[in-house]
Enzyme design. Sequence first.
Site, PDB file in Angstrom:
ATOM      1  N   ASP A   1      23.223  51.246 -12.497  1.00 12.70           N
ATOM      2  CA  ASP A   1      21.891  51.855 -12.459  1.00 12.70           C
ATOM      3  C   ASP A   1      22.007  53.362 -12.624  1.00 12.70           C
ATOM      4  O   ASP A   1      23.017  53.963 -12.254  1.00 12.70           O
ATOM      5  CB  ASP A   1      21.211  51.495 -11.121  1.00 12.70           C
ATOM      6  CG  ASP A   1      19.694  51.506 -11.233  1.00 12.70           C
ATOM      7  OD1 ASP A   1      19.176  51.787 -12.344  1.00 12.70           O
ATOM      8  OD2 ASP A   1      19.023  51.251 -10.225  1.00 12.70           O
TER       9      ASP A   1
ATOM     10  N   HIS B   1      22.039  55.022 -21.910  1.00 13.80           N
ATOM     11  CA  HIS B   1      22.629  53.695 -22.101  1.00 13.80           C
ATOM     12  C   HIS B   1      23.916  53.786 -22.930  1.00 13.80           C
ATOM     13  O   HIS B   1      24.882  53.061 -22.666  1.00 13.80           O
ATOM     14  CB  HIS B   1      21.617  52.742 -22.737  1.00 13.80           C
ATOM     15  CG  HIS B   1      20.412  52.513 -21.878  1.00 13.80           C
ATOM     16  ND1 HIS B   1      20.515  52.092 -20.568  1.00 13.80           N
ATOM     17  CD2 HIS B   1      19.079  52.686 -22.110  1.00 13.80           C
ATOM     18  CE1 HIS B   1      19.296  51.998 -20.042  1.00 13.80           C
ATOM     19  NE2 HIS B   1      18.417  52.367 -20.957  1.00 13.80           N
TER      20      HIS B   1
ATOM     21  N   LEU C   1      41.955  36.833 -15.897  1.00  9.75           N
ATOM     22  CA  LEU C   1      41.096  37.915 -15.420  1.00  9.75           C
ATOM     23  C   LEU C   1      39.682  37.686 -15.947  1.00  9.75           C
ATOM     24  O   LEU C   1      39.497  37.510 -17.153  1.00  9.75           O
ATOM     25  CB  LEU C   1      41.657  39.216 -16.003  1.00  9.75           C
ATOM     26  CG  LEU C   1      41.155  40.504 -15.425  1.00  9.75           C
ATOM     27  CD1 LEU C   1      41.761  40.716 -14.049  1.00  9.75           C
ATOM     28  CD2 LEU C   1      41.549  41.662 -16.353  1.00  9.75           C
TER      29      LEU C   1
HETATM   30  C1  IPE Z   1      20.574  50.845 -15.671  1.00 13.57           C
HETATM   31  O1  IPE Z   1      20.010  52.093 -15.777  1.00 13.57           O
HETATM   32  C2  IPE Z   1      20.545  50.086 -16.972  1.00 13.57           C
HETATM   33  C3  IPE Z   1      19.689  48.902 -16.977  1.00 13.57           C
HETATM   34  C4  IPE Z   1      18.957  48.483 -15.995  1.00 13.57           C
HETATM   35  C5  IPE Z   1      19.622  48.132 -18.213  1.00 13.57           C
HETATM   36  P1  IPE Z   1      18.434  52.338 -15.785  1.00 13.57           P
HETATM   37  O2  IPE Z   1      17.983  52.335 -17.211  1.00 13.57           O
HETATM   38  O3  IPE Z   1      17.739  51.410 -14.877  1.00 13.57           O
HETATM   39  O4  IPE Z   1      18.367  53.808 -15.227  1.00 13.57           O
HETATM   40  P2  IPE Z   1      17.242  54.459 -14.307  1.00 13.57           P
HETATM   41  O5  IPE Z   1      17.109  53.601 -13.084  1.00 13.57           O
HETATM   42  O6  IPE Z   1      15.976  54.481 -15.108  1.00 13.57           O
HETATM   43  O7  IPE Z   1      17.764  55.823 -14.007  1.00 13.57           O
HETATM   44  C1  IPE Z   2      18.597  46.366 -12.102  1.00 13.92           C
HETATM   45  O1  IPE Z   2      18.290  47.683 -12.432  1.00 13.92           O
HETATM   46  C2  IPE Z   2      18.895  45.579 -13.353  1.00 13.92           C
HETATM   47  C3  IPE Z   2      20.165  45.890 -13.983  1.00 13.92           C
HETATM   48  C4  IPE Z   2      21.087  46.677 -13.488  1.00 13.92           C
HETATM   49  C5  IPE Z   2      20.423  45.235 -15.237  1.00 13.92           C
HETATM   50  P1  IPE Z   2      16.772  48.158 -12.616  1.00 13.92           P
HETATM   51  O2  IPE Z   2      16.823  49.610 -12.843  1.00 13.92           O
HETATM   52  O3  IPE Z   2      16.119  47.309 -13.644  1.00 13.92           O
HETATM   53  O4  IPE Z   2      16.170  47.772 -11.198  1.00 13.92           O
HETATM   54  P2  IPE Z   2      14.870  48.250 -10.426  1.00 13.92           P
HETATM   55  O5  IPE Z   2      13.724  48.090 -11.370  1.00 13.92           O
HETATM   56  O6  IPE Z   2      15.083  49.693 -10.053  1.00 13.92           O
HETATM   57  O7  IPE Z   2      14.809  47.364  -9.228  1.00 13.92           O
HETATM   58 MG    MG Z   3      17.208  51.541 -12.916  1.00 15.92          MG
END
Ligand code: IPE
Ligand code: IPE
Ligand code: MG
Length: 244
Positions: A29, A46, A139
Amino acid sequence: MALFDKTKNGGGSYAQVDERLTHIAFILDGNGRWAKKRGLPREFGHTEGAKAFKRIVRYCGDIGIKVVTVYAFSTENWSRPKNEIDRIISLLEEYIKGAEDELEENRIRYTFLGDKSVFSESMADRMRRLEEISAHYELRLNIALNYGSRAEIVRAASELASSGEPVTEKSISEHLYTAGCPDPDLIVRTANERRLSNFLLWQAAYSELYFTPTLWPDMQPSDVDAAVADFYARERRYGGVTQP
Ligand code: IPE
Ligand code: IPE
Ligand code: MG
């Protein structure tokens, strides 16, 4: 046994885990926040997150983790803007292609957790092929992609209902996408969020949870070391009591 053997790997910070820590799962995240902090569109986060993914998976292998699970895309993430979804999916497709090319070098068994049928035919085929050709490696890397834990449990329950198999904890576990994998010992979530977001709800029954403010694209081996050290400082009681 020295869990943190600083003499290994050229004297760098280097943890070696033992059988107490077989499976680490990551809820990655903070990709969007990483980009925002730099005034960049979320997609850049990403792209950088994909580099962290490779770095962290490799490091987990180096320290002796046998199963790594990464939450890469949830069933709820389809609600994001199309350009962002497209970038994430194309990064994943690129990753899968690379994984196939580097299979003999990396020697990893790949499993995708989630419903593949929503992806393009070519992507779903690639995912299936990678699972097949890597099935003999020890693994394990589980990539949760179009994954939602409630949907996974519903799928397991309906498979059991239609087969008439008795419903037990064991039979449910065997019908989850993670069938055959031990439950995660440790779940690490980055970017300061403290929730599971529909990830491994069944499997996490006794997982240790670790939260770090580090944004996923910034995640380094030293952050894994910190999570591992924290894990080893805990006592897992499973409802029992500590021996005097
Ligand atoms: C995690 O980073 C990637 C996915 C959930 C696909 P986010 O894209 O959720 O990053 P934030 O939470 O907006 O910073
Ligand atoms: C959780 O991250 C999903 C993934 C890491 C793929 P999100 O960024 O989507 O989660 P929320 O919305 O903050 O709960
Ligand atoms: Mg997120």
